[in-house]
Scaffold this motif. Structure first.
Motif, PDB file in Angstrom:
ATOM      1  N   ASN A 398       0.797  -1.225   0.000  1.00  0.00           N
ATOM      2  CA  ASN A 398       0.000   0.000   0.000  1.00  0.00           C
ATOM      3  C   ASN A 398       0.829   1.274   0.000  1.00  0.00           C
ATOM      4  OD1 ASN A 398      -2.376  -1.445  -0.039  1.00  0.00           O
ATOM      5  ND2 ASN A 398      -2.755  -1.267   2.166  1.00  0.00           N
ATOM      6  N   GLU A 399       2.135   1.169   0.262  1.00  0.00           N
ATOM      7  CA  GLU A 399       2.999   2.347   0.230  1.00  0.00           C
ATOM      8  C   GLU A 399       3.121   2.924  -1.175  1.00  0.00           C
ATOM      9  OE1 GLU A 399       4.758   4.213   2.551  1.00  0.00           O
ATOM     10  OE2 GLU A 399       3.393   3.179   3.918  1.00  0.00           O
ATOM     11  N   SER A 400       2.789   2.147  -2.189  1.00  0.00           N
ATOM     12  CA  SER A 400       2.944   2.583  -3.573  1.00  0.00           C
ATOM     13  C   SER A 400       1.957   3.689  -3.935  1.00  0.00           C
ATOM     14  CB  SER A 400       2.729   1.391  -4.520  1.00  0.00           C
ATOM     15  OG  SER A 400       2.739   1.813  -5.867  1.00  0.00           O
ATOM     16  N   LYS A 401       2.382   4.568  -4.833  1.00  0.00           N
ATOM     17  CA  LYS A 401       1.471   5.584  -5.359  1.00  0.00           C
ATOM     18  C   LYS A 401       0.518   4.985  -6.388  1.00  0.00           C
ATOM     19  CE  LYS A 401       4.752   7.162  -8.930  1.00  0.00           C
ATOM     20  NZ  LYS A 401       5.504   8.323  -9.445  1.00  0.00           N
ATOM     21  N   TYR A 402       0.794   3.744  -6.804  1.00  0.00           N
ATOM     22  CA  TYR A 402      -0.064   3.052  -7.764  1.00  0.00           C
ATOM     23  C   TYR A 402      -1.013   2.092  -7.048  1.00  0.00           C
ATOM     24  CZ  TYR A 402       3.483   4.605 -11.124  1.00  0.00           C
ATOM     25  OH  TYR A 402       4.344   5.346 -11.883  1.00  0.00           O
ATOM     26  N   GLY A 403      -2.028   1.651  -7.771  1.00  0.00           N
ATOM     27  CA  GLY A 403      -2.959   0.693  -7.198  1.00  0.00           C
ATOM     28  C   GLY A 403      -3.820   0.042  -8.263  1.00  0.00           C
ATOM     29  N   LEU A 404      -3.189  -0.716  -9.171  1.00  0.00           N
ATOM     30  CA  LEU A 404      -3.957  -1.357 -10.240  1.00  0.00           C
ATOM     31  C   LEU A 404      -4.443  -2.738  -9.792  1.00  0.00           C
ATOM     32  CD1 LEU A 404      -5.168  -1.243 -12.994  1.00  0.00           C
ATOM     33  CD2 LEU A 404      -2.940  -1.746 -14.007  1.00  0.00           C
ATOM     34  N   ALA A 416      -6.891 -13.946   3.548  1.00  0.00           N
ATOM     35  CA  ALA A 416      -7.308 -13.609   2.181  1.00  0.00           C
ATOM     36  C   ALA A 416      -8.397 -12.542   2.206  1.00  0.00           C
ATOM     37  CB  ALA A 416      -7.791 -14.860   1.465  1.00  0.00           C
ATOM     38  N   LEU A 417      -9.378 -12.710   3.077  1.00  0.00           N
ATOM     39  CA  LEU A 417     -10.456 -11.728   3.180  1.00  0.00           C
ATOM     40  C   LEU A 417      -9.931 -10.377   3.656  1.00  0.00           C
ATOM     41  CD1 LEU A 417     -13.204 -14.014   4.767  1.00  0.00           C
ATOM     42  CD2 LEU A 417     -13.176 -13.105   2.431  1.00  0.00           C
ATOM     43  N   LYS A 418      -9.005 -10.422   4.620  1.00  0.00           N
ATOM     44  CA  LYS A 418      -8.413  -9.183   5.133  1.00  0.00           C
ATOM     45  C   LYS A 418      -7.636  -8.461   4.035  1.00  0.00           C
ATOM     46  CE  LYS A 418      -5.169  -7.576   8.703  1.00  0.00           C
ATOM     47  NZ  LYS A 418      -4.283  -8.011   9.814  1.00  0.00           N
ATOM     48  N   ALA A 419      -6.848  -9.213   3.268  1.00  0.00           N
ATOM     49  CA  ALA A 419      -6.069  -8.610   2.190  1.00  0.00           C
ATOM     50  C   ALA A 419      -6.988  -8.012   1.132  1.00  0.00           C
ATOM     51  CB  ALA A 419      -5.144  -9.651   1.565  1.00  0.00           C
ATOM     52  N   ALA A 420      -8.058  -8.721   0.802  1.00  0.00           N
ATOM     53  CA  ALA A 420      -8.996  -8.226  -0.207  1.00  0.00           C
ATOM     54  C   ALA A 420      -9.581  -6.878   0.205  1.00  0.00           C
ATOM     55  CB  ALA A 420     -10.113  -9.241  -0.423  1.00  0.00           C
ATOM     56  N   GLU A 421      -9.835  -6.708   1.470  1.00  0.00           N
ATOM     57  CA  GLU A 421     -10.410  -5.451   1.961  1.00  0.00           C
ATOM     58  C   GLU A 421      -9.362  -4.348   2.097  1.00  0.00           C
ATOM     59  OE1 GLU A 421     -12.376  -6.278   5.606  1.00  0.00           O
ATOM     60  OE2 GLU A 421     -14.019  -7.415   4.676  1.00  0.00           O
ATOM     61  N   ARG A 422      -8.163  -4.708   2.527  1.00  0.00           N
ATOM     62  CA  ARG A 422      -7.193  -3.684   2.911  1.00  0.00           C
ATOM     63  C   ARG A 422      -6.233  -3.266   1.802  1.00  0.00           C
ATOM     64  NH1 ARG A 422      -3.984  -4.574   8.095  1.00  0.00           N
ATOM     65  NH2 ARG A 422      -3.229  -2.583   7.305  1.00  0.00           N
ATOM     66  N   LEU A 423      -6.020  -4.111   0.803  1.00  0.00           N
ATOM     67  CA  LEU A 423      -5.100  -3.734  -0.272  1.00  0.00           C
ATOM     68  C   LEU A 423      -5.713  -2.600  -1.105  1.00  0.00           C
ATOM     69  CD1 LEU A 423      -3.821  -7.252  -1.369  1.00  0.00           C
ATOM     70  CD2 LEU A 423      -2.448  -5.423  -0.344  1.00  0.00           C
ATOM     71  N   GLU A 424      -4.953  -1.547  -1.291  1.00  0.00           N
ATOM     72  CA  GLU A 424      -5.443  -0.339  -1.970  1.00  0.00           C
ATOM     73  C   GLU A 424      -5.207  -0.448  -3.473  1.00  0.00           C
ATOM     74  OE1 GLU A 424      -3.317   2.709   0.059  1.00  0.00           O
ATOM     75  OE2 GLU A 424      -4.338   2.341   1.976  1.00  0.00           O
ATOM     76  N   VAL A 425      -5.987  -1.302  -4.099  1.00  0.00           N
ATOM     77  CA  VAL A 425      -5.851  -1.574  -5.528  1.00  0.00           C
ATOM     78  C   VAL A 425      -7.236  -1.763  -6.136  1.00  0.00           C
ATOM     79  CG1 VAL A 425      -3.559  -2.630  -5.360  1.00  0.00           C
ATOM     80  CG2 VAL A 425      -5.602  -4.048  -5.075  1.00  0.00           C
ATOM     81  N   GLY A 426      -7.281  -1.757  -7.471  1.00  0.00           N
ATOM     82  CA  GLY A 426      -8.556  -1.956  -8.156  1.00  0.00           C
ATOM     83  C   GLY A 426      -8.972  -3.398  -8.260  1.00  0.00           C
ATOM     84  N   GLY A 427      -8.032  -4.336  -8.130  1.00  0.00           N
ATOM     85  CA  GLY A 427      -8.350  -5.752  -8.215  1.00  0.00           C
ATOM     86  C   GLY A 427      -7.401  -6.578  -7.374  1.00  0.00           C
ATOM     87  N   VAL A 446      -6.772   2.458  -8.778  1.00  0.00           N
ATOM     88  CA  VAL A 446      -6.981   3.598  -7.890  1.00  0.00           C
ATOM     89  C   VAL A 446      -5.661   4.359  -7.787  1.00  0.00           C
ATOM     90  CG1 VAL A 446      -8.797   2.418  -6.610  1.00  0.00           C
ATOM     91  CG2 VAL A 446      -6.422   2.224  -5.823  1.00  0.00           C
ATOM     92  N   LYS A 447      -5.699   5.460  -7.065  1.00  0.00           N
ATOM     93  CA  LYS A 447      -4.516   6.322  -6.923  1.00  0.00           C
ATOM     94  C   LYS A 447      -3.985   6.692  -8.323  1.00  0.00           C
ATOM     95  CE  LYS A 447      -2.545   3.508  -3.741  1.00  0.00           C
ATOM     96  NZ  LYS A 447      -1.652   3.057  -2.644  1.00  0.00           N
ATOM     97  N   GLU A 448      -2.683   6.591  -8.562  1.00  0.00           N
ATOM     98  CA  GLU A 448      -2.153   7.028  -9.856  1.00  0.00           C
ATOM     99  C   GLU A 448      -2.248   5.948 -10.933  1.00  0.00           C
ATOM    100  OE1 GLU A 448       1.468   9.159 -10.101  1.00  0.00           O
ATOM    101  OE2 GLU A 448       1.063  10.387  -8.319  1.00  0.00           O
ATOM    102  N   SER A 449      -2.975   4.889 -10.650  1.00  0.00           N
ATOM    103  CA  SER A 449      -3.211   3.870 -11.674  1.00  0.00           C
ATOM    104  C   SER A 449      -4.422   4.183 -12.528  1.00  0.00           C
ATOM    105  CB  SER A 449      -3.365   2.488 -11.031  1.00  0.00           C
ATOM    106  OG  SER A 449      -2.112   2.001 -10.598  1.00  0.00           O
ATOM    107  N   GLY A 450      -5.144   5.265 -12.216  1.00  0.00           N
ATOM    108  CA  GLY A 450      -6.182   5.699 -13.133  1.00  0.00           C
ATOM    109  C   GLY A 450      -7.549   5.857 -12.516  1.00  0.00           C
ATOM    110  N   ILE A 451      -8.511   6.143 -13.405  1.00  0.00           N
ATOM    111  CA  ILE A 451      -9.920   6.288 -13.014  1.00  0.00           C
ATOM    112  C   ILE A 451     -10.785   5.603 -14.062  1.00  0.00           C
ATOM    113  CG2 ILE A 451      -9.647   8.430 -11.703  1.00  0.00           C
ATOM    114  CD1 ILE A 451     -10.552   9.951 -14.166  1.00  0.00           C
ATOM    115  N   GLY A 452     -11.938   5.111 -13.628  1.00  0.00           N
ATOM    116  CA  GLY A 452     -12.839   4.427 -14.538  1.00  0.00           C
ATOM    117  C   GLY A 452     -12.479   2.955 -14.666  1.00  0.00           C
ATOM    118  N   LYS A 453     -13.342   2.229 -15.343  1.00  0.00           N
ATOM    119  CA  LYS A 453     -13.158   0.794 -15.492  1.00  0.00           C
ATOM    120  C   LYS A 453     -13.250   0.384 -16.952  1.00  0.00           C
ATOM    121  CE  LYS A 453     -12.761  -1.056 -11.288  1.00  0.00           C
ATOM    122  NZ  LYS A 453     -12.094   0.084 -10.665  1.00  0.00           N
ATOM    123  N   GLU A 454     -12.335  -0.552 -17.320  1.00  0.00           N
ATOM    124  CA  GLU A 454     -12.473  -1.264 -18.583  1.00  0.00           C
ATOM    125  C   GLU A 454     -13.022  -2.661 -18.285  1.00  0.00           C
ATOM    126  OE1 GLU A 454      -8.883  -1.010 -20.913  1.00  0.00           O
ATOM    127  OE2 GLU A 454      -9.481   0.969 -21.628  1.00  0.00           O
ATOM    128  N   GLY A 455     -13.054  -3.530 -19.320  1.00  0.00           N
ATOM    129  CA  GLY A 455     -13.853  -4.734 -19.238  1.00  0.00           C
ATOM    130  C   GLY A 455     -15.142  -4.376 -19.948  1.00  0.00           C
TER     131      GLY A 455
END
Length: 474
Positions: A398-404, A416-427, A446-455
């Motif tokens: 989570n220290e990263s400025k990115y979060g893809l 696993a459940l804790k990580a899923a909730e606490r990791l600051e990423v989009g997936g 999230v963060k500097e990895s962007g905004i919006g969703k593809e898929g």
């Protein structure tokens, strides 16, 4: 061989052309149009005129166009893969996988074209809403500007073109300067599929010039961009009230618990780190391993890495080939050297090979302040750091400025459940690497990895306007 601009259904000669060379051997591949301001404006004019004819296509007709494209791609699968491998130096076996994913992406788009629907709104749920019936319509926005990167020159284009067509929009595509041939080939195929003239326009040339023109023109209603955070931020600042979808940088991380069987996934970790020489948005760049199995993991990882073959991208046995440019090799070597000076240990790789190729490189105990850790390396370089607890690993990620995307291997369900909730990423990928993606899942950071969703379904949502229709009974 000259490659022209696709404007209003015709291949238009440009005022200027630039030579395109293969990253692997420097062979000249083509002379590609380098659009000027007038030509960019012609493309916008064509897309604007085509809005009505595109919006009038039925869902069935839009789906039929996309399925015709799917059938053409299936019949020309090897030809498509060869184009990708030649212009990007992606190993041919990986290029074939990209073509197969492209086919699936357009298939999903065809299916979703038939699922675009509104909903009824219970107006009498609010005081004053009695005696009314309401429903929503979902209508195309108009012109979509799509700006795409070099690393998946067919499939990332498909993730923008497919949803735009499915939603009934017109498109202006600006492909990456190093990989325009895949997009030009796509344009040729779509012209065979019955797409209205002007519905797809392809302009090649300067990313800065074309991008700025598209971003500031008021006729453009939405921008979908995949590329660097620096350019993404500039687009966001210039776009005003336009819809913007940005898929930007990442330094994707993996967390490995002490209770896992390494033989189950070590190969996937190596593949996730070095596939297409690490030039993947969700390439595995940072690995955090519990100290109890750290040495075993590093040994197994290095053994698997040594099996990788470096070579010509058109050789079906090649695993790693050239980086996209010599400058990227130089930058990567500089970052590796800086990390070593700062105390990291280079245990394999770190050497340049011929043809802009960098050996797969592994560094241990990299300080979190080093570029190899905190920026996006986009090269065949991975760091493996030791952690004393999973809590420490989550904090490091989570220290990263990115979060893809991020991944975790564990047999502990609660963790696993804790990580899923606490990791600051989009997936979050549980018991898999962060490099995992299938083409219909929601994808974005999230963060500097962007905004919006593809898929596909999620990208279509970004390309539609919702209109309310309300009847008062009289």
């Amino acid at each position: 061989m000259k490659k022209h601009l696709l404007i209003n259904g015709d291949w238009i000669k440009a005022s200027e052309y630039r030579d395109l060379y293969a990253p692997y051997n420097g062979d000249k591949l083509a002379e590609v149009a380098f659009a000027n301001a007038r030509e960019i404006n012609l493309a916008i004019d064509a897309a604007d005129r085509a809005i009505k004819s595109m919006a009038q296509l039925t869902a069935f007709q839009r789906a039929e166009i996309l399925m015709k494209l799917v059938e053409l791609l299936k019949g020309r699968r090897h030809e498509c893969a060869t184009i990708i491998a030649t212009e990007s130096a992606k190993p041919i076996k990986a290029a074939i996988v990209e073509v197969d994913r492209t086919i699936m992406t357009y298939t999903f788009a065809a299916e979703e074209a038939k699922r675009i629907n509104g909903e009824t709104v219970p107006m009498d749920a609010a005081p004053g809403g009695e005696n009314r019936i309401a429903y929503t319509l979902r209508q195309p926005l108009g012109i979509i500007a799509a700006i795409t990167p070099f690393n998946f020159p067919m499939n990332l284009v498909a993730h923008k073109i497919g949803p735009a067509i499915a939603a009934g929009n017109t498109i202006i595509l600006k492909p990456a300067s190093q990989t325009p041939l895949s997009s030009i080939y796509l344009g040729e195929l779509l012209m065979e599929c019955g797409l209205p003239p002007g519905a797809l326009n392809i302009v090649t040339g300067s990313g800065a010039k074309i991008g700025e023109k598209l971003v500031i023109d008021n006729r453009i209603k939405a921008i979908t961009f995949t590329g660097s955070p620096q350019i993404g931020k500039k687009i966001k600042n210039q776009a005003g009230l336009k819809r913007v979808t940005l898929e930007l940088g990442s330094n994707s991380a993996l967390l490995i618990d002490k209770n896992v069987n390494l033989t189950d996934f070590i190969g996937r970790c190596v593949n996730g780190s070095f596939s297409f020489a690490g030039q993947v948005c969700i390439s595995l760049q940072r690995i955090y391993v519990h100290e109890e199995i750290y040495d075993q993991f590093v040994t197994s990882f290095l053994e698997e890495t040594k099996k990788l073959k470096i070579g010509n991208p058109l050789d079906h046995t090649t695993d790693i080939s050239s980086l996209i440019s010599e400058q990227d090799v130089e930058r990567s070597l500089k970052w590796i050297n800086e990390a070593v000076i700062a105390g990291a240990e280079l245990v394999i790789g770190g050497q340049r090979r011929a043809n802009n190729t960098l050996e797969p490189s592994v560094l241990l105990n990299v300080p979190s302040t080093e570029k190899i850790s905190c920026q996006e390396v986009f090269a065949p370089v991975v760091m493996i750091n030791k952690i004393s607890s999973m809590e420490e690993g989550i904090t490091e990620i989570n220290e990263s400025k990115y979060g893809l995307q991020a991944g975790i291997f564990t047999n502990d369900l609660q963790l696993a459940l804790k990580a899923a909730e606490r990791l600051e990423v989009g997936g979050v990928m549980i018991n898999d690497i962060p490099t995992f993606r299938v083409d219909h899942m929601p994808y974005g950071g999230v963060k500097e990895s962007g905004i919006g969703k593809e898929g596909i379904k999620y990208a279509i949502d970004e390309m539609l306007e919702t209109k309310l229709v309300c009847f008062r009974k009289i």
